[in-house]
Write a protein that holds these residues in place. Structure first.
Motif, short mmCIF file in Angstrom:
data_model
loop_
_atom_site.label_atom_id
_atom_site.label_comp_id
_atom_site.label_asym_id
_atom_site.label_seq_id
_atom_site.Cartn_x
_atom_site.Cartn_y
_atom_site.Cartn_z
N ARG A 89 0.86 -1.19 0.00
CA ARG A 89 0.00 0.00 0.00
C ARG A 89 0.90 1.24 0.00
NH1 ARG A 89 -5.39 0.49 1.52
NH2 ARG A 89 -5.33 -1.69 2.23
N ALA A 105 -4.44 4.61 -7.27
CA ALA A 105 -5.31 3.61 -6.65
C ALA A 105 -5.71 2.52 -7.63
CB ALA A 105 -6.54 4.29 -6.08
N PRO A 109 -3.39 -0.49 -3.67
CA PRO A 109 -4.17 0.13 -2.59
C PRO A 109 -3.45 1.36 -2.04
CG PRO A 109 -4.07 -2.24 -2.30
CD PRO A 109 -3.10 -1.91 -3.39
N ILE A 110 -4.24 2.29 -1.53
CA ILE A 110 -3.68 3.54 -1.03
C ILE A 110 -4.09 3.77 0.43
CG2 ILE A 110 -3.67 4.62 -3.31
CD1 ILE A 110 -6.16 6.24 -2.39
N PHE A 125 -12.87 9.18 -2.65
CA PHE A 125 -12.24 7.86 -2.51
C PHE A 125 -13.11 6.88 -1.75
CE2 PHE A 125 -9.24 11.43 -2.17
CZ PHE A 125 -8.55 11.27 -3.38
N LEU A 128 -13.12 3.11 -2.66
CA LEU A 128 -11.84 2.47 -2.92
C LEU A 128 -11.33 1.73 -1.69
CD1 LEU A 128 -10.01 5.33 -4.88
CD2 LEU A 128 -11.38 3.43 -5.79
N ASP A 129 -10.28 0.92 -1.90
CA ASP A 129 -9.59 0.24 -0.81
C ASP A 129 -8.64 1.25 -0.17
OD1 ASP A 129 -8.10 -1.32 0.87
OD2 ASP A 129 -7.36 -2.70 -0.65
N VAL A 130 -9.08 1.85 0.93
CA VAL A 130 -8.36 2.98 1.54
C VAL A 130 -8.18 2.73 3.03
CG1 VAL A 130 -8.48 5.46 2.07
CG2 VAL A 130 -9.21 4.64 -0.17
#
Length: 341
Positions: A89, A105, A109-110, A125, A128-130
């Protein structure tokens, strides 16, 4: 709580030993920064690859802090490169516009900056996968207040995201200032375990050691907390305390559910201590950090052990067993044990 360790390109030789010690303590995460101005681009890709490899060898998942300066260090296509070497990440620190963050992203992942971004900034976001990860603050008096961290947790929960923050180390501290790398200013000189406890109580999910090394002792204490949910309090025994009493203090216990304001009352201590060779005379001063026991003159309360949280007057029915660190935070319902030197 997930635990993380940190390593940096300028401290490459520390990475392997730090990651091994962290993994032994139950850590699953690693952190590095790939935009420090003092770092040289020469060999940065090789150094980053070695660092990530060291983390992987210890079973740690790497989060890398990035900014526009990352391209200066790593060259073209830095995000593809980081994904290729196994970075799990990237944390977007500053200076990258929203469209570019979205493009990053799409690659990996971020994490976003929990210290500077508000709910409106995070909205693009939402799907998203955050994760949210706070800054650390290398310069004294610039860190956050603990309530600010708690506020960020509420924002993160509204998106269903995790929150990470940093604690300062107590061994090698990262330069150029060497003043520790905590998120919360009040943690800068606090024992690492106590820093972690306060962050977890504020709702933080992931606690990273910001500095590149901890003492073995601190990794051990964090490990007891992460693996066993036991808070180990280190202290010094009072003169003349019987070894059997010292040994009994090392047995895990917990605060009573009806927690007192002024002390931690160990829930099962009476039944364990009443028949031990306790001090016969009480009446010693009880400053914050005192570990005390009720003596025979306390009647049915004989044997109750307490850890004093604020200065209290002496009591002839209470004897001093020793002292622990006065920066002790709330332990809540967690198990705790006292290790006297």
């Amino acid at each position: 709580m997930r635990l993380g360790a940190s390593a940096y390109l300028a401290h490459g030789p520390l990475a392997g030993p730090t990651f091994e010690a962290a993994a032994a303590a139950g850590a699953t995460l690693a952190f590095t920064s790939l935009h420090i101005p003092e770092d040289s681009p020469s060999g940065a890709r090789a150094a980053a690859t070695a660092l990530v490899s060291a983390a992987a060898s210890s079973g740690l998942s790497v989060v890398a802090d990035v900014s526009p300066n990352t391209a200066r260090l790593l060259g073209d296509s830095p995000w593809d490169f980081l994904r290729s070497i196994g970075v799990a990440r990237v944390r977007i620190d500053f200076g990258i516009p929203v469209p570019e963050i979205l493009s990053i992203a799409a690659v990996m992942p971020i994490a976003l900056n929990a210290s500077t971004l508000r709910a409106a900034d995070l909205a693009p976001f939402a799907d998203l996968d955050v994760e949210l990860i706070h800054n650390f603050y290398p310069r004294e008096w610039t860190g956050l207040a603990l309530p600010s961290v708690a506020s960020s947790v509420a924002v993160a929960r509204s998106f269903g995201w995790r929150v990470g923050a940093f604690i300062a180390g107590d061994s090698v501290r990262r330069g150029p200032l060497g003043e520790g790398l905590p998120t919360v200013e009040g943690h800068r000189t606090m024992p690492p375990l106590f820093q972690a406890l306060e962050l977890v109580d504020a709702g933080v999910d992931d606690v990273y050691v910001g500095d590149p090394a901890l003492t073995d002792h601190s990794w051990s204490r964090l490990g007891s907390f992460v693996r066993d949910n036991v808070v180990v309090l280190d202290g010094t025994a009072a003169t003349g305390v019987h070894p059997e009493v010292v040994e009994a203090l090392a047995v895990p216990d917990r605060n009573r559910p009806d927690a007192a304001e002024a002390m931690i009352r160990l829930e099962h201590s009476r039944e364990r201590f009443a028949r031990l060779p306790l001090p016969e005379v009480g009446g010693q001063p009880r400053p914050a950090g005192s570990v005390t026991v009720q003596v025979a003159s306390a009647g049915r309360y004989c044997g109750e052990v307490a850890i004093i949280l604020r200065d209290l007057p002496a009591d002839d029915r209470v004897a001093l067993l020793g002292m622990v660190d006065v920066s002790l935070p709330s332990v809540g319902a967690r198990s705790l044990t006292t290790r006297f030197r």
